[in-house]
Design a protein around this motif. Structure first.
Motif, PDB file in Angstrom:
ATOM      1  N   UNK A   1      39.536  39.352  51.475  1.00 46.51           N
ATOM      2  CA  UNK A   1      40.596  38.372  51.742  1.00 46.51           C
ATOM      3  C   UNK A   1      41.142  37.745  50.459  1.00 46.51           C
ATOM      4  N   UNK A   2      40.310  37.619  49.436  1.00 46.45           N
ATOM      5  CA  UNK A   2      40.750  36.944  48.211  1.00 46.45           C
ATOM      6  C   UNK A   2      41.999  37.586  47.620  1.00 46.45           C
ATOM      7  N   UNK A   3      42.141  38.906  47.743  1.00 48.43           N
ATOM      8  CA  UNK A   3      43.300  39.558  47.131  1.00 48.43           C
ATOM      9  C   UNK A   3      44.610  39.123  47.779  1.00 48.43           C
ATOM     10  N   UNK A   4      44.535  38.581  49.004  1.00 45.16           N
ATOM     11  CA  UNK A   4      45.742  38.158  49.709  1.00 45.16           C
ATOM     12  C   UNK A   4      46.118  36.705  49.441  1.00 45.16           C
ATOM     13  N   UNK A   5      45.165  35.890  48.965  1.00 51.99           N
ATOM     14  CA  UNK A   5      45.444  34.445  48.912  1.00 51.99           C
ATOM     15  C   UNK A   5      45.063  33.738  47.614  1.00 51.99           C
ATOM     16  N   UNK A   6      44.255  34.353  46.766  1.00 59.45           N
ATOM     17  CA  UNK A   6      43.764  33.638  45.591  1.00 59.45           C
ATOM     18  C   UNK A   6      44.868  33.436  44.547  1.00 59.45           C
ATOM     19  N   UNK A   7      44.826  32.294  43.883  1.00 58.58           N
ATOM     20  CA  UNK A   7      45.759  32.034  42.784  1.00 58.58           C
ATOM     21  C   UNK A   7      45.252  32.624  41.474  1.00 58.58           C
ATOM     22  N   UNK A   8      44.013  33.088  41.468  1.00 63.00           N
ATOM     23  CA  UNK A   8      43.367  33.625  40.267  1.00 63.00           C
ATOM     24  C   UNK A   8      43.520  35.146  40.255  1.00 63.00           C
ATOM     25  N   UNK A   9      44.300  35.661  39.307  1.00 69.01           N
ATOM     26  CA  UNK A   9      44.542  37.105  39.268  1.00 69.01           C
ATOM     27  C   UNK A   9      43.245  37.891  39.091  1.00 69.01           C
ATOM     28  N   UNK A  10      42.333  37.359  38.292  1.00 64.43           N
ATOM     29  CA  UNK A  10      41.063  38.056  38.076  1.00 64.43           C
ATOM     30  C   UNK A  10      40.286  38.174  39.390  1.00 64.43           C
ATOM     31  N   UNK A  11      40.371  37.127  40.202  1.00 66.82           N
ATOM     32  CA  UNK A  11      39.687  37.146  41.501  1.00 66.82           C
ATOM     33  C   UNK A  11      40.372  38.135  42.451  1.00 66.82           C
ATOM     34  N   UNK A  12      41.705  38.150  42.431  1.00 65.73           N
ATOM     35  CA  UNK A  12      42.428  39.118  43.266  1.00 65.73           C
ATOM     36  C   UNK A  12      42.079  40.551  42.851  1.00 65.73           C
ATOM     37  N   UNK A  13      42.045  40.775  41.549  1.00 69.71           N
ATOM     38  CA  UNK A  13      41.718  42.113  41.044  1.00 69.71           C
ATOM     39  C   UNK A  13      40.299  42.526  41.461  1.00 69.71           C
ATOM     40  N   UNK A  14      39.373  41.572  41.356  1.00 71.19           N
ATOM     41  CA  UNK A  14      37.986  41.867  41.742  1.00 71.19           C
ATOM     42  C   UNK A  14      37.906  42.153  43.243  1.00 71.19           C
ATOM     43  N   UNK A  15      38.684  41.418  44.034  1.00 73.41           N
ATOM     44  CA  UNK A  15      38.715  41.635  45.477  1.00 73.41           C
ATOM     45  C   UNK A  15      39.237  43.038  45.792  1.00 73.41           C
ATOM     46  N   UNK A  16      40.275  43.451  45.078  1.00 71.86           N
ATOM     47  CA  UNK A  16      40.810  44.808  45.269  1.00 71.86           C
ATOM     48  C   UNK A  16      39.785  45.863  44.863  1.00 71.86           C
TER      49      UNK A  16
END
Length: 719
Positions: A75-90
């Motif tokens: 879910x983080x890749x859809x809502x996080x403001x932190x690109x590093x977190x979105x990338x890790x989620x992906x």
């Protein structure tokens, strides 16, 4: 303060305290637990001893527990403001998908499952369904292919398709393009929209940045007077994710190859086999019949809209610019103009009566009355009290997020139901459409107690300004009702296994419960109950409204009857064109996934096919009329549905309407607030999720087989 019965949920809400490092570590841990379980099963269970209890149940329970973390990780890749977190989620999603493919192709496990399946043990219906689905999934995941190069190729394709899907959706989520335009070029666009746009400097001084996010894009296409600007914005939006063009093409080619390796004629045959439709022919016949029925209405609507366009250009002193064509970038503009001129539909005035917060509260009240539920918003110190960490900020992923605990009302036993999250405004990197995401499924735990679900509504409504709260157009009220419908389905579901929880139904049924609830947005009494003029919300808003309003103009507190009437009258205005647009998507989907040969799909010019088909079906014209080639736009590159699970399934949005209208006309048309019928619907349809055949669920509720009569009646077409 909430009733004391609803203050202490028996289960803490999920936390959102992941770091890029923890996401990857947690993913690897979940994979390791799952792999170890399967390895031990192969070691400890002799094939002749394989049973549901020894082979199916442990993996089902592992899936249950794993989903509690896995859904949030993705879910983080859809809502996080932190690109590093979105990338890790992906990246985590890729790791999970790769493991899922490996796991689903383990022949040693399949041999055990096959023995258990053939023993034909006496099981409860949901467990029997789980066993049947589990067994078939191994066959559909390649174990029906003899071991060797073909099976290895199938596995290779599955992994590549996973990568493509993640890349495609990531590009959509992180798309941040737009156009720098002057206020003069945006003449006609509401000042409330323009006031929220980023102001340029340097080479863009005197301009504002119009993004392709819905709150910017749609008002511009609806209100910008200059057709060249609308054209520019429309075409730029169609080309905002051109990096996805080769990903889309590779995806449909690989899907076709994989289906043929499994022995199917095409991907559509493979996908539809397990849906309500069962065969591509059923889908093609349905879409073809609907296209034939709608086509005359579409042509008539275009003729009427062309008349509106001609008069508009005359009034603007631009008669010479009328060329007799009706363009894609004309449609939202002249549709809006027709509604205003012929039906006195003032969308801006209507929106004043639907402030986001009060509208949400009113919708939740309707769900409370219908389904026997109680929604309690959790704010401030209450968040600290129920958080496992003692910190309220840890149970939301962004400061804008609202959180509700959801309960059964007294008549339903006052028990806990689950958690509902709402994340409603756009921001960089966030999922760009409106959707409901399951964060944690519900299921029965190994000790026999219930694990409660958590679900999130993610939308992109305009942000409030100092003078006005976020205000919803009527179509946005419909969207909110629809997505909350998915949320309620997710919350009230009562299944043993997470595999069948909530909206985990076949794709050509999943939209029906939400589409059914959209009818409340077209019922006069419900529109009245949903409304409250924003000037009644605070003294500041009242003062701001009075400053902007015409002298002496005072609004009523709820939406007046004449505005309600104008909304109701427009329900089916230009409806044929709207549904032809849906048909374009559905038929394009089938064309991509139902080629006569593999060579045919490899040779397909996807962009040209997409644009030609839109012209053929909707009769609305594009730049090709002005000399452009058919590949002028790449709309399929923004079509996340076809990459994210609706492949050979987009027709479900239309076929689900057959079921949704049948349900509404049968049970709710006479009294939409019939709580007895609402609770029967909750228990008979929503609670069952995908735990039994969806057709059985429908027949249980309707007391008969579903009929197309209400669907065609609603569209004004003879059934």
């Amino acid at each position: 303060m909430a009733d004391s019965r609803y203050q202490k949920p028996p289960q803490a809400p999920p936390t959102f305290i992941a770091t890029p490092e923890s996401i990857i570590a947690d993913t690897k841990r979940l994979i390791s637990i799952s792999k170890d379980l399967r390895d031990a099963m192969v070691k400890d269970v002799k094939p002749e001893d394989a049973t549901f209890k020894s082979v199916i149940l442990p993996r089902a329970q592992d899936d249950n527990k794993g989903a509690l973390e896995a859904h949030r990780i993705g879910f983080y890749q859809a809502v996080s403001t932190d690109k590093a977190l979105r990338d890790a989620s992906s990246e985590a999603e890729k790791l999970m998908d790769d493991y899922g493919i490996e796991s689903s192709m383990r022949e040693d496990i399949f041999k055990l499952v096959d023995v258990a399946f053939k023993k034909n043990e006496k099981l409860d219906p949901e467990s029997r369904r789980y066993l049947e689905k589990d067994h078939k999934s191994y066959v559909r995941n390649g174990l029906g292919i003899p071991a060797g190069p073909k099976r290895e190729r199938f596995k290779e394709i599955k992994k590549r398709l996973s990568d493509l899907s993640i890349q495609f959706q990531k590009a959509l989520n992180e798309e941040d393009g737009g156009l720098w335009l002057t206020p003069a070029e945006l003449d006609g666009v509401p000042k409330d929209v323009i006031s929220t746009l980023k102001v340029g400097d340097g080479e863009n001084e005197g301009k504002v940045f119009l993004s392709f996010k819905y709150p910017d894009l749609f008002p511009t296409l609806k209100y910008a007077k200059d057709p060249e600007i609308r054209k520019k914005v429309f075409i730029a939006n169609e080309n905002k994710c051109n990096g996805n063009v080769p990903l889309f093409k590779e995806t449909i080619v690989l899907r076709d190859e994989a289906a043929r390796l499994l022995g199917y004629n095409n991907h559509a045959e493979f996908r539809i086999e397990d849906k309500m439709a069962k065969t591509p022919k059923t889908v093609d016949d349905f879409l073809g019949d609907l296209r034939t029925r709608l086509a005359p209405g579409g042509l008539k609507e275009i003729k009427n809209l062309l008349s509106v366009k001609q008069k508009d250009l005359e009034q603007l002193g631009k008669s010479s610019e009328f060329d007799g064509h009706y363009y894609l970038w004309d449609n939202r503009y002249y549709d809006r103009l027709m509604l205003e001129q012929d039906f006195q539909l003032d969308q801006e005035k209507i929106a004043e009566y639907f402030p986001l917060k009060t509208t949400i509260r009113a919708i939740l009240y309707i769900f409370e009355e219908l389904f026997g539920m109680v929604f309690v918003e959790i704010t401030g110190e209450e968040r600290d009290k129920i958080s496992e960490t003692g910190k309220g900020n840890d149970i939301v992923w962004h400061e804008d997020v609202q959180l509700f605990s959801v309960w059964d009302d007294e008549g339903e036993g006052s028990g806990f139901v689950g958690y509902l999250y709402m994340d409603l405004h756009p921001r960089p990197g966030k999922y760009g459409h409106a959707a409901n995401f399951n964060l944690q499924p519900g299921f029965i735990q190994e000790n026999g107690t219930r694990r409660y679900p958590a679900t999130a509504l993610v939308c992109n409504f305009s942000k409030p300004t100092p003078k006005k709260p976020s205000l919803l157009k009527h179509d946005e009220v419909v969207t909110l009702f629809h997505e909350l419908g998915h949320g309620v389905h997710d919350l009230v579901s009562r299944t043993v296994y997470s595999r069948f929880h909530g909206t985990n139904t076949v794709r050509d049924f999943v939209e029906a419960p939400s589409q059914m609830l959209e009818n409340w947005c077209w019922t006069p009494s419900q529109l009245k109950s949903l409304s409250k003029h924003y000037s009644f919300l605070s003294d500041d808003y009242r003062t701001a409204y009075e400053e902007d309003a015409k002298a002496g103009q005072k609004p009523s507190e709820t939406i007046p009857d004449d505005l309600i009437s104008s909304i109701i009258k427009t329900k089916h205005v230009n409806d044929a064109l709207f549904n032809l647009r849906q048909l374009h998507f559905g038929i394009f989907d089938m064309m991509c996934h139902e080629p006569k040969s593999h060579d045919e799909i490899e040779a397909m010019d996807v962009s040209a096919t997409y644009n030609k088909l839109r012209k053929e079906i909707s009769k609305i014209e594009g730049p090709e009329v002005q000399g452009a080639k058919w590949d002028w736009g790449n709309g399929q590159a923004t079509f996340g549905h076809l990459i994210g699970g609706y492949d050979a399934g987009y027709y479900g949005y239309l076929s689900s309407q057959v079921y949704s209208q049948d349900i509404f006309y049968t049970a709710f048309e006479q009294n939409p607030m019939d709580g007895k019928e609402g609770r029967r619907y909750r228990h008979t349809v929503l609670e069952r999720g995908g735990s039994q055949e969806e057709m059985q669920t429908l027949e249980d509720f309707l007391g008969r087989k579903p009929s197309t009569e209400a669907f065609y009646r609603e569209l004004g077409l003879d059934g």
